[in-house]
Write a protein that holds these residues in place. Structure first.
Motif, PDB file in Angstrom:
ATOM      1  N   VAL A  15       0.840  -1.201   0.000  1.00  0.00           N
ATOM      2  CA  VAL A  15       0.000   0.000   0.000  1.00  0.00           C
ATOM      3  C   VAL A  15       0.875   1.251   0.000  1.00  0.00           C
ATOM      4  CG1 VAL A  15      -1.726   1.311   1.283  1.00  0.00           C
ATOM      5  CG2 VAL A  15      -1.901  -1.173   1.162  1.00  0.00           C
ATOM      6  N   ILE A  16       1.902   1.256   0.824  1.00  0.00           N
ATOM      7  CA  ILE A  16       2.795   2.421   0.889  1.00  0.00           C
ATOM      8  C   ILE A  16       3.516   2.605  -0.444  1.00  0.00           C
ATOM      9  CG2 ILE A  16       4.892   3.325   1.972  1.00  0.00           C
ATOM     10  CD1 ILE A  16       3.991   2.042   4.573  1.00  0.00           C
ATOM     11  N   ALA A  17       3.909   1.498  -1.068  1.00  0.00           N
ATOM     12  CA  ALA A  17       4.585   1.577  -2.366  1.00  0.00           C
ATOM     13  C   ALA A  17       3.660   2.181  -3.426  1.00  0.00           C
ATOM     14  CB  ALA A  17       5.060   0.193  -2.799  1.00  0.00           C
ATOM     15  N   ILE A  18       2.381   1.817  -3.389  1.00  0.00           N
ATOM     16  CA  ILE A  18       1.417   2.367  -4.346  1.00  0.00           C
ATOM     17  C   ILE A  18       1.273   3.873  -4.151  1.00  0.00           C
ATOM     18  CG2 ILE A  18      -1.024   2.396  -5.008  1.00  0.00           C
ATOM     19  CD1 ILE A  18      -1.107  -0.606  -4.380  1.00  0.00           C
ATOM     20  N   ILE A  19       1.125   4.287  -2.898  1.00  0.00           N
ATOM     21  CA  ILE A  19       0.953   5.721  -2.622  1.00  0.00           C
ATOM     22  C   ILE A  19       2.208   6.496  -3.005  1.00  0.00           C
ATOM     23  CG2 ILE A  19       0.525   7.419  -0.813  1.00  0.00           C
ATOM     24  CD1 ILE A  19      -1.103   5.308   0.650  1.00  0.00           C
ATOM     25  N   ASP A  20       3.390   5.952  -2.690  1.00  0.00           N
ATOM     26  CA  ASP A  20       4.639   6.618  -3.070  1.00  0.00           C
ATOM     27  C   ASP A  20       4.730   6.761  -4.589  1.00  0.00           C
ATOM     28  OD1 ASP A  20       5.426   6.827  -0.447  1.00  0.00           O
ATOM     29  OD2 ASP A  20       6.713   5.039  -0.487  1.00  0.00           O
ATOM     30  N   PHE A  21       4.339   5.695  -5.290  1.00  0.00           N
ATOM     31  CA  PHE A  21       4.384   5.729  -6.752  1.00  0.00           C
ATOM     32  C   PHE A  21       3.424   6.785  -7.293  1.00  0.00           C
ATOM     33  CE2 PHE A  21       3.425   4.345 -11.044  1.00  0.00           C
ATOM     34  CZ  PHE A  21       4.661   3.922 -11.533  1.00  0.00           C
ATOM     35  N   SER A  75     -12.125   5.831  -3.186  1.00  0.00           N
ATOM     36  CA  SER A  75     -13.568   5.953  -2.955  1.00  0.00           C
ATOM     37  C   SER A  75     -13.909   5.743  -1.487  1.00  0.00           C
ATOM     38  CB  SER A  75     -14.323   4.921  -3.810  1.00  0.00           C
ATOM     39  OG  SER A  75     -14.155   5.187  -5.181  1.00  0.00           O
ATOM     40  N   THR A  76     -13.217   4.811  -0.827  1.00  0.00           N
ATOM     41  CA  THR A  76     -13.458   4.550   0.592  1.00  0.00           C
ATOM     42  C   THR A  76     -13.084   5.758   1.434  1.00  0.00           C
ATOM     43  OG1 THR A  76     -13.071   2.181   0.312  1.00  0.00           O
ATOM     44  CG2 THR A  76     -12.855   3.069   2.532  1.00  0.00           C
ATOM     45  N   VAL A  77     -11.922   6.332   1.133  1.00  0.00           N
ATOM     46  CA  VAL A  77     -11.480   7.517   1.882  1.00  0.00           C
ATOM     47  C   VAL A  77     -12.445   8.673   1.658  1.00  0.00           C
ATOM     48  CG1 VAL A  77      -9.647   9.236   2.107  1.00  0.00           C
ATOM     49  CG2 VAL A  77      -9.066   6.815   1.833  1.00  0.00           C
ATOM     50  N   ARG A  78     -12.845   8.865   0.408  1.00  0.00           N
ATOM     51  CA  ARG A  78     -13.775   9.955   0.084  1.00  0.00           C
ATOM     52  C   ARG A  78     -15.107   9.761   0.811  1.00  0.00           C
ATOM     53  NH1 ARG A  78     -13.960   9.105  -4.868  1.00  0.00           N
ATOM     54  NH2 ARG A  78     -12.415  10.616  -5.616  1.00  0.00           N
ATOM     55  N   ALA A  79     -15.592   8.512   0.827  1.00  0.00           N
ATOM     56  CA  ALA A  79     -16.871   8.227   1.486  1.00  0.00           C
ATOM     57  C   ALA A  79     -16.796   8.501   2.986  1.00  0.00           C
ATOM     58  CB  ALA A  79     -17.282   6.781   1.223  1.00  0.00           C
ATOM     59  N   LYS A  80     -15.669   8.175   3.617  1.00  0.00           N
ATOM     60  CA  LYS A  80     -15.519   8.427   5.051  1.00  0.00           C
ATOM     61  C   LYS A  80     -15.567   9.923   5.359  1.00  0.00           C
ATOM     62  CE  LYS A  80     -12.885   4.289   6.347  1.00  0.00           C
ATOM     63  NZ  LYS A  80     -11.614   3.771   6.925  1.00  0.00           N
ATOM     64  N   VAL A  81     -14.904  10.702   4.509  1.00  0.00           N
ATOM     65  CA  VAL A  81     -14.906  12.155   4.729  1.00  0.00           C
ATOM     66  C   VAL A  81     -16.302  12.728   4.515  1.00  0.00           C
ATOM     67  CG1 VAL A  81     -13.984  14.349   3.909  1.00  0.00           C
ATOM     68  CG2 VAL A  81     -12.468  12.373   4.148  1.00  0.00           C
ATOM     69  N   ILE A  82     -16.974  12.266   3.470  1.00  0.00           N
ATOM     70  CA  ILE A  82     -18.328  12.754   3.188  1.00  0.00           C
ATOM     71  C   ILE A  82     -19.281  12.400   4.329  1.00  0.00           C
ATOM     72  CG2 ILE A  82     -20.323  12.483   1.664  1.00  0.00           C
ATOM     73  CD1 ILE A  82     -18.370  12.119  -0.661  1.00  0.00           C
ATOM     74  N   SER A  93      -6.555   6.771   9.971  1.00  0.00           N
ATOM     75  CA  SER A  93      -5.373   6.126   9.405  1.00  0.00           C
ATOM     76  C   SER A  93      -4.472   7.161   8.743  1.00  0.00           C
ATOM     77  CB  SER A  93      -5.788   5.062   8.382  1.00  0.00           C
ATOM     78  OG  SER A  93      -4.699   4.652   7.601  1.00  0.00           O
ATOM     79  N   ASN A  94      -3.191   7.078   9.014  1.00  0.00           N
ATOM     80  CA  ASN A  94      -2.234   7.989   8.379  1.00  0.00           C
ATOM     81  C   ASN A  94      -2.199   7.785   6.873  1.00  0.00           C
ATOM     82  OD1 ASN A  94      -1.413   9.190  10.806  1.00  0.00           O
ATOM     83  ND2 ASN A  94       0.162   7.633  11.166  1.00  0.00           N
ATOM     84  N   ILE A  95      -2.395   6.548   6.456  1.00  0.00           N
ATOM     85  CA  ILE A  95      -2.420   6.267   5.021  1.00  0.00           C
ATOM     86  C   ILE A  95      -3.615   6.933   4.366  1.00  0.00           C
ATOM     87  CG2 ILE A  95      -2.820   4.421   3.331  1.00  0.00           C
ATOM     88  CD1 ILE A  95      -1.010   2.635   4.951  1.00  0.00           C
TER      89      ILE A  95
END
Length: 236
Positions: A15-21, A75-82, A93-95
């Motif tokens: 997951v961290i590698a994906i975000i870094d990329f 989409s999951t992160v966006r839904a949590k904020v909404i 989560s920091n991620i």
């Protein structure tokens, strides 16, 4: 590749590698690579990212599965904020906070709805870019579901073949070392057997010599006894 492998949760390292990329390629992370050239670049980057994360600890997935994972994650992160009234501070989560800050904080409602629509299309295998809007630049002939699957199958087969060959080489190396050790042990055993044979031969010679000496001593005693008898029986 089994369904179990694909369904496994990505590791934290992946997951961290994906975000870094994505941070290094923000246009890809934001779904801004459009048109003929953009989609070609998107394909190359996703192929590169897939190769990177599939070499890490965690599940091995085809490229379209990683594309879907990234779209679902945003989409999951966006839904949590909404659901929290638009307050990203509710993200624990920091991620997720990092995904929000890098890729979602400037989203508007239209993009969010477009993303949901395209994620649904992705489930049907009709899209590969997250948040790609329907427009004149969209060329369905560039959909690379089948070519990508073929390329990825080749890559997976090659990677497995390399692993199998590496395992075989290691096994042969171990077998060779075991054979050398066995040969050395047999050589030492042969040397020990030769030493033992020589010792037995020397012992046999010793017994033979002792036997001869014993006979000579016995004969000497007999001669002495006979001489004494003659001496005592002789007339005086």
């Amino acid at each position: 590749m089994t369904d179990r492998t694909i369904a496994s949760r990505p590791s934290l390292e992946q997951v961290i590698a994906i975000i870094d990329f994505m941070e290094n390629h923000p246009a890809l992370g934001l779904g801004q690579l459009k048109g003929l050239e953009g989609r070609s670049q998107s394909k190359k980057l996703w192929f590169k990212l897939t190769r990177i994360v599939n070499t890490m600890n965690g599940p091995t997935r085809p490229m379209k599965s990683w594309v879907k994972y990234w779209a679902d994650k945003k989409s999951t992160v966006r839904a949590k904020v909404i659901s929290s009234g638009g307050d990203p501070n509710h993200l624990t989560s920091n991620i997720e906070k990092r995904i929000w800050d890098l890729f979602l904080s400037k989203d508007d409602g239209n993009k969010a709805r477009s993303s949901v629509k395209l994620e649904s299309q992705f489930m049907d295998g009709t899209e590969y870019d997250d948040e790609v809007e329907d427009n004149d630049d969209h060329d369905t002939s560039l959909s690379f579901e089948e070519p990508v699957d073929f390329e990825e199958r080749q890559m997976v087969v090659l990677e497995k073949l390399v692993k199998v060959m590496s395992s075989q080489a290691e096994a042969l190396n171990q077998a060779s070392q075991a054979a050398v050790a066995h040969a050395q042990a047999m050589e030492k055993l042969a040397e020990a057997s030769d030493i033992q044979a020589r010792a037995i031969d020397r012992l046999a010679n010793t017994f033979t010599t002792m036997s001869g000496v014993t006979h000579e001593v016995r004969d000497a005693i007999v001669d002495i006894d006979a001489s004494l008898k003659r001496l005592y029986t002789a007339p005086t």
